[in-house]
Design a protein around this motif. Structure first.
Motif, PDB file in Angstrom:
ATOM      1  N   ASN A 121      -5.816 -38.776 -30.650  1.00 42.28           N
ATOM      2  CA  ASN A 121      -6.348 -39.033 -29.387  1.00 42.28           C
ATOM      3  C   ASN A 121      -6.840 -37.578 -28.822  1.00 42.28           C
ATOM      4  OD1 ASN A 121      -5.707 -41.572 -28.971  1.00 42.28           O
ATOM      5  ND2 ASN A 121      -3.521 -41.204 -28.555  1.00 42.28           N
ATOM      6  N   LEU A 122      -6.522 -36.388 -29.516  1.00 41.39           N
ATOM      7  CA  LEU A 122      -7.137 -34.994 -29.095  1.00 41.39           C
ATOM      8  C   LEU A 122      -8.588 -34.958 -29.867  1.00 41.39           C
ATOM      9  CD1 LEU A 122      -3.878 -33.006 -28.947  1.00 41.39           C
ATOM     10  CD2 LEU A 122      -4.817 -34.253 -27.153  1.00 41.39           C
ATOM     11  N   LEU A 123      -9.487 -34.725 -29.125  1.00 38.11           N
ATOM     12  CA  LEU A 123     -10.787 -34.494 -29.786  1.00 38.11           C
ATOM     13  C   LEU A 123     -11.291 -33.163 -29.031  1.00 38.11           C
ATOM     14  CD1 LEU A 123     -12.972 -35.837 -31.735  1.00 38.11           C
ATOM     15  CD2 LEU A 123     -13.886 -36.915 -29.610  1.00 38.11           C
ATOM     16  N   LEU A 124     -11.950 -32.489 -30.061  1.00 38.42           N
ATOM     17  CA  LEU A 124     -12.602 -31.071 -29.591  1.00 38.42           C
ATOM     18  C   LEU A 124     -13.979 -31.461 -29.630  1.00 38.42           C
ATOM     19  CD1 LEU A 124     -12.408 -28.288 -28.354  1.00 38.42           C
ATOM     20  CD2 LEU A 124     -12.545 -27.349 -30.798  1.00 38.42           C
ATOM     21  N   ILE A 125     -14.588 -31.393 -28.448  1.00 43.25           N
ATOM     22  CA  ILE A 125     -16.151 -31.401 -28.397  1.00 43.25           C
ATOM     23  C   ILE A 125     -16.711 -29.902 -28.212  1.00 43.25           C
ATOM     24  CG2 ILE A 125     -18.219 -32.268 -26.951  1.00 43.25           C
ATOM     25  CD1 ILE A 125     -16.207 -34.455 -26.090  1.00 43.25           C
ATOM     26  N   GLY A 126     -17.523 -29.613 -29.242  1.00 38.50           N
ATOM     27  CA  GLY A 126     -18.128 -28.376 -29.166  1.00 38.50           C
ATOM     28  C   GLY A 126     -19.764 -28.606 -28.961  1.00 38.50           C
ATOM     29  N   VAL A 127     -20.224 -27.679 -28.327  1.00 35.09           N
ATOM     30  CA  VAL A 127     -21.770 -27.651 -28.223  1.00 35.09           C
ATOM     31  C   VAL A 127     -22.497 -26.275 -28.366  1.00 35.09           C
ATOM     32  CG1 VAL A 127     -21.854 -29.268 -26.186  1.00 35.09           C
ATOM     33  CG2 VAL A 127     -21.658 -26.994 -25.842  1.00 35.09           C
ATOM     34  N   ASN A 128     -23.408 -26.312 -29.408  1.00 28.87           N
ATOM     35  CA  ASN A 128     -24.232 -24.980 -29.905  1.00 28.87           C
ATOM     36  C   ASN A 128     -23.157 -24.008 -30.226  1.00 28.87           C
ATOM     37  OD1 ASN A 128     -26.488 -26.206 -28.617  1.00 28.87           O
ATOM     38  ND2 ASN A 128     -26.714 -24.634 -26.989  1.00 28.87           N
ATOM     39  N   GLY A 129     -22.134 -24.616 -31.350  1.00 29.97           N
ATOM     40  CA  GLY A 129     -21.463 -23.734 -31.873  1.00 29.97           C
ATOM     41  C   GLY A 129     -20.122 -23.065 -31.176  1.00 29.97           C
ATOM     42  N   VAL A 130     -20.021 -23.669 -29.814  1.00 29.00           N
ATOM     43  CA  VAL A 130     -18.964 -23.207 -29.010  1.00 29.00           C
ATOM     44  C   VAL A 130     -17.838 -24.090 -28.515  1.00 29.00           C
ATOM     45  CG1 VAL A 130     -18.267 -21.699 -26.646  1.00 29.00           C
ATOM     46  CG2 VAL A 130     -20.599 -21.151 -28.270  1.00 29.00           C
ATOM     47  N   PRO A 131     -16.736 -23.963 -28.558  1.00 22.75           N
ATOM     48  CA  PRO A 131     -15.854 -25.086 -27.960  1.00 22.75           C
ATOM     49  C   PRO A 131     -16.274 -25.302 -26.546  1.00 22.75           C
ATOM     50  CG  PRO A 131     -14.511 -23.535 -29.266  1.00 22.75           C
ATOM     51  CD  PRO A 131     -15.959 -22.960 -29.171  1.00 22.75           C
ATOM     52  N   HIS A 132     -16.411 -26.676 -25.971  1.00 21.42           N
ATOM     53  CA  HIS A 132     -16.856 -27.184 -24.780  1.00 21.42           C
ATOM     54  C   HIS A 132     -15.720 -27.867 -23.857  1.00 21.42           C
ATOM     55  CE1 HIS A 132     -19.501 -27.589 -21.508  1.00 21.42           C
ATOM     56  NE2 HIS A 132     -20.003 -28.838 -21.752  1.00 21.42           N
ATOM     57  N   GLN A 133     -15.297 -28.977 -24.510  1.00 22.65           N
ATOM     58  CA  GLN A 133     -14.387 -29.790 -23.698  1.00 22.65           C
ATOM     59  C   GLN A 133     -13.183 -30.199 -24.744  1.00 22.65           C
ATOM     60  OE1 GLN A 133     -16.319 -33.060 -21.855  1.00 22.65           O
ATOM     61  NE2 GLN A 133     -17.966 -31.754 -21.099  1.00 22.65           N
ATOM     62  N   LEU A 134     -12.181 -30.457 -24.217  1.00 20.96           N
ATOM     63  CA  LEU A 134     -11.064 -31.173 -24.977  1.00 20.96           C
ATOM     64  C   LEU A 134     -10.688 -32.405 -24.396  1.00 20.96           C
ATOM     65  CD1 LEU A 134      -8.953 -31.146 -27.236  1.00 20.96           C
ATOM     66  CD2 LEU A 134      -7.151 -30.056 -25.625  1.00 20.96           C
ATOM     67  N   MET A 135     -10.986 -33.530 -25.118  1.00 24.20           N
ATOM     68  CA  MET A 135     -11.018 -34.949 -24.693  1.00 24.20           C
ATOM     69  C   MET A 135      -9.468 -35.234 -25.076  1.00 24.20           C
ATOM     70  SD  MET A 135     -13.237 -38.197 -25.098  1.00 24.20           S
ATOM     71  CE  MET A 135     -12.895 -38.231 -26.782  1.00 24.20           C
ATOM     72  N   ALA A 136      -8.597 -35.584 -24.226  1.00 23.45           N
ATOM     73  CA  ALA A 136      -7.491 -36.037 -24.493  1.00 23.45           C
ATOM     74  C   ALA A 136      -6.796 -36.809 -23.266  1.00 23.45           C
ATOM     75  CB  ALA A 136      -6.460 -34.631 -24.230  1.00 23.45           C
ATOM     76  N   PRO A 137      -5.590 -37.788 -23.636  1.00 25.70           N
ATOM     77  CA  PRO A 137      -5.203 -38.701 -22.567  1.00 25.70           C
ATOM     78  C   PRO A 137      -4.918 -37.727 -21.170  1.00 25.70           C
ATOM     79  CG  PRO A 137      -4.002 -39.015 -24.697  1.00 25.70           C
ATOM     80  CD  PRO A 137      -5.086 -37.657 -24.846  1.00 25.70           C
ATOM     81  N   ALA A 138      -5.087 -38.520 -20.030  1.00 27.88           N
ATOM     82  CA  ALA A 138      -4.842 -37.933 -18.797  1.00 27.88           C
ATOM     83  C   ALA A 138      -3.195 -37.527 -18.870  1.00 27.88           C
ATOM     84  CB  ALA A 138      -4.984 -38.848 -17.969  1.00 27.88           C
ATOM     85  N   LYS A 139      -2.439 -38.208 -19.425  1.00 28.35           N
ATOM     86  CA  LYS A 139      -1.044 -37.958 -19.323  1.00 28.35           C
ATOM     87  C   LYS A 139      -0.831 -36.584 -20.190  1.00 28.35           C
ATOM     88  CE  LYS A 139       3.617 -39.576 -20.447  1.00 28.35           C
ATOM     89  NZ  LYS A 139       4.542 -40.622 -21.308  1.00 28.35           N
ATOM     90  N   TRP A 140      -1.410 -36.373 -21.304  1.00 28.00           N
ATOM     91  CA  TRP A 140      -1.181 -35.149 -22.051  1.00 28.00           C
ATOM     92  C   TRP A 140      -1.798 -34.006 -21.134  1.00 28.00           C
ATOM     93  CZ3 TRP A 140      -4.131 -31.185 -23.968  1.00 28.00           C
ATOM     94  CH2 TRP A 140      -3.834 -30.410 -24.955  1.00 28.00           C
TER      95      TRP A 140
END
Length: 647
Positions: A210-229
């Protein structure tokens, strides 16, 4: 030429880490390359055969040897990975600038040789039509979220068509390397493209899908995770804090700008929000949230998605909200290669927060949170909120300059643990404004990084021109065209900023502005070709009058207008001086004895205009019109008398 230029701006910005903050240097390199190509077209030797091999080497080299432009210091803030390595920006940027110039010089030389065989305005007319096709093709690919291999394949086809029969086999060999490497990039797991970024997704922990790291242009941008986490283990509890400061807020209507992959939306729903407008500028990241967010917030009937610029949404909606939340809306790229404006620049100005206040219900509230990197930026944003709302906000700070700024319509609508107080020792940086939307620039002095890099760019350009054209005094007859080029790019940059403010910083608005400029320039050429036009002094007087009108009527005055009259007024104010200036250019250009040298000098002037755009950091975008007027005045005064008479 234009398709290649746009592709290089997007691709290099996506793969040379942090270059997307400086993509206008790729644009300036393209201008130098085009000008150099036109000068080479007058010679017996050719750089065209080397263009495709050099392009392939550039692409493969960047992918094989990743480069990070190191960014340190606090005078200008860059939202980026905190641990960086690589050459300093003042060294890396001129190298990239020079490499782009050499690559683009190849097709520019081919165009330059065509200019030498045709009447000047006829050649310029075909050049503009080709430019429109180039920007239309790239805009279509952006709409389709086409990957880089498609850009490379189209570039290869264009090179192949232009190559002579004896060069086609060699072109195919180099293209195999180019397209093959881009195909490898495209097929890499988790890689996709939005109109703004190269997007990469990967699992943070194999044990927790459930933990997904979204990077853009080679740089970490968002961490998608459950709201509770996020609420229990997230970054310094910033996601929970706005709701703790607003215990009596009913949350009937919530607006989240920077909704991204949906975690902030899911948190608002857990806090019992009854309706959420989720706004994000990037359609690809929204789609990732729709497909992979474990809470499925975008499938909830209480949520309405909007793919739009946050400021543009505020100006277009009539809805009132209990809470407006800016949820980490930081970007890692500029609006375009012809501007210093970032995607979120107009979202944090004093006028933008005033617009937020107008969209709040009587006891509503506004909050924003992020890792702001520097405490002076936290104070600047808190001071802006205090100025707009008339009282101090709540400011909760955590380690690493994470902060949550929360403010109610009145002081009674917020419950602060810590109420913001100005720093009496260092003072508070004044709010960013729509005229000077440089939130992350502290001010006080011109950034040394820009000074050194711009000087390197100008020196490189001067050496290239002197080498290819010989003594600069031989180009004296076209000095007026040089200043025309500088003025025109400055005017175009100002219009990019104006339309970004009035209609949003989206890629589509930006593409429409550039296409609109090309259409207006083409209209000026056709007018000059087919009709008798006033004398040059009269046309220049019209340019001066139209610039004065655009300076007097501020863009922010147009924001309250409905869409149709706002578009009409903005188009008139922006494109009238462009049209008149290009009538003057066309009248002058059609009588040039050496169209290749004349066009090259004009494009090299554009490099100076691109450098002068950085003056907006000090004088603001509106006053760039004064600089533009002075450049056109210099062009008028330097115009040879014989050219004036023949025109």
């Amino acid at each position: 030429m234009l398709f290649l230029e746009l592709a290089l701006i997007r691709w290099l910005g996506a793969n040379v880490i942090h270059l997307s903050y400086f993509s206008n240097f790729v644009l300036l390199g393209s201008f130098l390359g085009i000008g150099a190509g036109f000068l080479i077209s007058r010679k017996s030797w050719s750089i065209w055969p080397a263009s495709m091999p050099l392009l392939s080497i550039l692409i493969v080299g960047v992918l094989w040897f990743p480069v990070t432009i190191e960014r340190t210091g606090s005078d200008v803030i860059y939202f980026t990975s905190l641990e960086t390595s690589g050459p300093p920006a003042w060294l890396a940027l001129p190298i990239i600038f020079a490499m782009v110039a050499v690559v683009v010089a190849g097709p520019a030389e081919v165009v330059g040789r065509c200019f030498g065989k045709l009447p000047p305005l006829t050649a310029y007319r075909y050049d503009l039509i080709g430019s429109l096709l180039g920007i239309s093709a790239f805009t279509a690919l952006s709409f389709l979220h086409a990957p880089s291999v498609v850009w490379g394949f189209i570039a290869f086809i264009l090179y192949l068509v232009l190559a002579g029969p004896s060069r086609r086999l060699v072109t195919c060999a180099w293209a195999l390397m180019l397209v093959g490497k881009l195909l490898q990039e495209t097929l890499a797991p988790g890689v996709s493209w939005s109109p703004y970024y190269k997007v990469e997704t990967k699992k943070v922990d194999p044990a927790d899908p459930n933990l997904l790291l979204i990077g853009v242009n080679g740089v970490p941008h968002q961490l998608m995770a459950p709201a509770k986490w996020k609420l229990e283990q997230g970054e310094k509890r910033i996601y929970d804090t706005p709701y703790l400061r607003l215990p009596g807020n009913p949350l009937d209507d919530v607006l989240i700008i920077g909704a991204g992959s949906g975690s902030d939306v899911a948190i608002a729903l857990r806090k019992q929000a009854r309706h959420v407008d989720a706004v994000d500028i990037d359609p690809r990241i929204l789609k990732i949230g729709m497909e992979q967010n474990p809470d499925r917030p975008y499938a909830d009937k209480r949520v309405t998605m909007h793919t739009n610029d946050g400021r543009a949404f505020l100006e277009s909606t009539g809805r009132k909200y209990d809470l407006v939340l800016f949820a980490l809306p930081d970007s890692l790229t500029l609006v375009s290669g012809a501007s210093q404006i970032r995607l979120e620049s107009f979202l944090f100005t004093q006028e933008a927060l005033a617009s937020v206040r107008e969209h709040l219900k009587p006891h509503g509230a506004f909050a924003m949170y992020n890792a702001y990197r520097e405490h002076w930026l936290i104070d600047r944003l808190a001071g802006t909120a205090a100025t707009v709302f008339g009282h101090a906000p709540c400011v909760d700070t955590f380690a690493g300059a994470h902060a949550v700024i929360t403010i109610g319509m009145t002081a009674a609508d917020q419950r602060c643990e810590t109420t913001w107080a100005p720093d009496s020792r260092h003072g508070v940086v004044s709010p960013a404004t729509d005229n000077m939307p440089f939130l992350y620039f502290r001010g006080g002095s011109f950034p040394p990084l820009y000074t050194i890099t711009l000087l390197a760019v100008l020196l490189t350009s001067l050496v290239a021109v002197r080498t290819l054209a010989g003594p600069l005094r031989d180009m004296r007859p076209y000095a007026d065209l040089f200043f025309m080029g500088a003025a025109f790019l400055l005017l175009e940059t100002k219009n990019v900023a104006t339309f970004a403010l009035l209609f949003g910083t989206t890629w589509f608005v930006n593409a429409l502005v550039f296409a609109g400029v090309l259409v207006i320039v083409l209209a000026a050429v056709e007018t000059t070709r087919k009709f008798r036009t006033p004398s040059l002094p009269v046309v220049y007087a019209g340019v001066a009058a139209s610039l004065a009108l655009a300076w007097v009527i501020r863009p922010e005055w147009l924001l309250p207008l409905p869409f149709a009259p706002r578009l009409l007024a903005a188009t008139l104010l922006a494109f009238l001086p462009i049209y008149l200036a290009n009538v003057a250019f066309s009248k002058r250009f059609q009588n040039s004895s050496d169209s290749q040298a004349a066009f090259a000098v004009n494009l090299l002037g554009a490099i100076v205009g691109g450098c002068l755009e950085y003056a907006a950091l000090v004088i603001g975008y509106n006053n760039l019109l004064i600089v533009t007027g002075l450049l056109y005045l210099a062009a008028f005064l330097l115009m040879p008398r014989t050219a004036a008479r023949s025109a």
